[in-house]
Write a protein that holds these residues in place. Structure first.
Motif, PDB file in Angstrom:
ATOM      1  N   THR A 204     -36.634  23.303  94.710  1.00 29.60           N
ATOM      2  CA  THR A 204     -36.869  23.928  95.519  1.00 29.60           C
ATOM      3  C   THR A 204     -36.962  23.054  96.833  1.00 29.60           C
ATOM      4  OG1 THR A 204     -37.134  25.574  93.365  1.00 29.60           O
ATOM      5  CG2 THR A 204     -37.684  26.480  95.780  1.00 29.60           C
TER       6      THR A 204
ATOM      7  N   ARG B 145     -36.687  22.790  88.587  1.00 30.63           N
ATOM      8  CA  ARG B 145     -35.672  24.149  89.761  1.00 30.63           C
ATOM      9  C   ARG B 145     -37.325  23.407  90.595  1.00 30.63           C
ATOM     10  NH1 ARG B 145     -33.509  28.889  87.119  1.00 30.63           N
ATOM     11  NH2 ARG B 145     -35.690  29.937  86.226  1.00 30.63           N
ATOM     12  N   ASN B 146     -38.709  23.390  90.552  1.00 27.08           N
ATOM     13  CA  ASN B 146     -39.071  23.685  91.339  1.00 27.08           C
ATOM     14  C   ASN B 146     -39.410  22.858  92.619  1.00 27.08           C
ATOM     15  OD1 ASN B 146     -40.115  25.797  90.005  1.00 27.08           O
ATOM     16  ND2 ASN B 146     -41.704  24.667  88.784  1.00 27.08           N
TER      17      ASN B 146
ATOM     18  N   HIS C 139     -36.448  23.895  83.599  1.00 24.41           N
ATOM     19  CA  HIS C 139     -36.819  24.551  84.165  1.00 24.41           C
ATOM     20  C   HIS C 139     -37.654  23.848  85.256  1.00 24.41           C
ATOM     21  CE1 HIS C 139     -36.448  28.329  83.018  1.00 24.41           C
ATOM     22  NE2 HIS C 139     -35.702  28.254  81.848  1.00 24.41           N
TER      23      HIS C 139
END
Ligand code: ADP
Length: 542
Positions: A330, A326-327, A323
């Motif tokens: 992106t 992921r940021n 998790h």
């Protein structure tokens, strides 16, 4: 020779028999664990009961006045020490430890005082007389009632100790104490009537009942002691059996009637000794092995629980880490695509090539992270399914349309065939089905340097299944590889040669998803370099 001083009636033989069993139980349980205070207190208790039984037995049997007088006093002494040894046992049981303090002294001091009174004075027991009917009647001294009273005081104290112990415990220990209390006071009730109250009325013909009833008492307490060491019961049973055999053979040897009998009995005795030792040893060995196995199983159970916990923590960690990754990814992907779109002005070809590589790599990374997240969700049982009615053929067509350009860019030919007259409906989670098919197409693409990829849909109407297959002309795989690739993190050696990237998770996830749809997935190949075909089959819906 004995017959001149002793006469054994069936009642007397019963008393002697029961007493020897009491004795055996005491000895065996004591030897079982001599350092355990409960076992030794029990041994002592059983010894006093045995002494009383033997005292009563031989007193009733003797025809000699001198012996009769001695045995009458002895049986009073032995009988009087039973309440003391029982109180001692009860206190050891409730304290769970040995105490040699002043309490022990107070328990046994009155017994000692009575010892002096029985043997050196006529104050409690003065001897006995033989009635006209041939029964033996005790002659009491003036302190006789004191003797009776002191017995009851002991039993009351023992009862207090036991019931305290009963109230303080739960479950097994509570039952064990209840067991002892019931056993004791049942036998006491019987023996109290036959051996204390009725003799006060000068009726002595029932005193054989008390010593015979002790088997219930000694037996129940033996069971309660062993209940805590349950594993040893088989050893005890074997030892009891062996020792009784020995005693029996020994007694037979003593009572042999001729020289030939002596020899036969001695040989039997030796044989029982040897066989008995073997038997007891075998049982002890077996019990030890079983205990060891139990211990190992318990260790294994603990290790297993620990591993499960670790596995759970690992899944949580992977999920958290993924998790977090992921940021930033992106952002990388977003900016790379904006540079390629020209949002930051015109860039040279060189830079564009480099940024394209950044974009592709970050896209691959996103997929890897997605795989990690899916795996950790599967392992934590958190992967949710949303089953709906879907048209499988249209879904496949959409996926193919999306991927066709990538496939053709690599110089591969793609074909799609299905039986036109059939319908391909399923109850499935369409997102998951897309994931399965996407994964199989990606693999075909990755592991096929040149040639074609053919996708085929078929339906087995009688078995009510729909099968998707994807055949390529790629690197293929060996028979062994075929069996392993659906496990986590498994990659074949030839996969590394063609495509260095890859986690070995794609097919694992695909299998989990297919199985969640009650379907099956498998691969076929004629060998390395000969292409492969992947199949998955799902239940069809009419
Ligand atoms: P990855 O592709 O990331 O290694 P997968 O779980 O998708 O992980 O595949 C596991 C392995 O199965 C691959 O590493 C490869 O050895 C083998 N494999 C999968 N698809 C093919 C294929 N189409 N042809 C040959 N081998 C394949």
């Amino acid at each position: 020779m004995y017959n001149t001083v002793m006469q054994f009636s069936p009642e007397i033989l019963a008393i002697l028999f029961i007493s020897s069993i009491d004795f055996l139980l005491g000895i065996v349980i004591f030897l079982q664990n001599p350092r355990n205070p409960i076992n030794s207190a029990y041994g002592f208790f059983a010894a006093t009961v045995t002494a009383w039984g033997l005292g009563v037995g031989f007193f009733l049997a003797t025809t000699n006045d001198g012996w009769g007088d001695f045995l009458a006093r002895f049986l009073y002494f032995a009988g009087g020490s039973i309440p003391a040894s029982f109180l001692y046992f009860s206190r050891i049981l409730s304290a769970q430890q040995r105490f040699v303090s002043w309490q022990t002294f107070f328990i046994f001091f009155p017994t000692f005082c009575f010892f002096v009174l029985y043997f050196f004075t006529d104050l409690v027991i003065a001897g006995y007389t033989v009635t006209l009917a041939g029964a033996k009647a005790f002659t009491y001294g003036p302190f006789h009632l004191l003797f009776d009273a002191h017995l009851w005081v002991y039993f009351i104290f023992a009862f207090i100790a036991l019931q305290k112990h009963y109230r303080m415990h739960e479950d097994a220990e509570r039952y064990r104490t209840l067991f002892i209390i019931l056993g004791t006071y049942l036998v006491l009730f019987v023996a109290g009537i036959t051996n204390v109250i009725i003799p006060l009325l000068s009726i002595f013909s029932f005193i054989w009942i008390g010593p015979t009833a002790t088997i219930v008492w000694v037996g129940i307490i033996a069971y309660a002691v062993l209940k805590h060491q349950l594993f040893n019961i088989r050893i005890i049973a074997a030892e009891l059996f062996v020792i009784s055999l020995w005693l029996l053979s020994l007694v037979r040897t003593f009572f042999s009637e001729s020289v030939r009998d002596v020899w036969i009995n001695m040989v039997t005795l030796m044989a029982t000794v040897i066989l008995g030792v073997f038997l007891a040893r075998a049982v002890i060995k077996e019990v030890k092995t079983r205990r060891e196995i139990e211990r190992l199983a318990e260790d294994l159970r603990k290790a297993n629980a620990r591993l499960k916990e670790l596995d759970q923590r690992k899944s949580e960690f992977v999920s958290l880490a993924s998790h977090q990754l992921r940021n930033p990814l992106t952002a990388i992907k977003g900016y790379a695509s904006m540079i390629l779109d020209g949002s930051f002005g015109v860039v040279s070809h060189k830079i564009k090539d480099a940024v394209e590589k950044i974009f592709e790599s970050s896209e691959r990374l996103v997929m890897i992270i997605e795989d990690f997240l899916t795996v950790s969700r599967i392992e934590q049982g958190r992967l949710d399914y949303n089953f709906t009615h879907i048209n499988f053929k249209s879904l496949v067509e959409t996926i193919i349309a999306d991927m066709r350009s990538t496939i053709e860019k690599k110089g591969l030919t793609l074909s799609f065939e299905y039986e036109k007259e059939k319908e391909y409906y399923l109850i499935a989670d369409s997102g998951k089905v897309v994931q399965i098919i996407g994964n199989l197409i990606e693999n075909a693409l990755k592991y096929t340097p040149r040639g074609l990829i053919s996708i085929h849909l078929s339906k087995n109407t009688s078995a009510r299944t729909v099968t998707f297959s994807i055949k390529d002309t790629g690197i293929g795989m060996s028979h062994e590889t075929k069996k392993k690739i659906f496990s986590k993190f498994t990659r074949a050696h030839n996969a590394h040669e063609v495509n260095v990237g890859g986690t070995g998770l794609g097919l694992f996830i695909a299998r989990q998803l297919v199985e969640a749809h009650k379907g099956r997935i498998w691969a076929e190949s004629d060998g390395e370099g000969k292409g492969s075909t992947f199949y998955f089959e799902l239940p069809a819906e009419e």
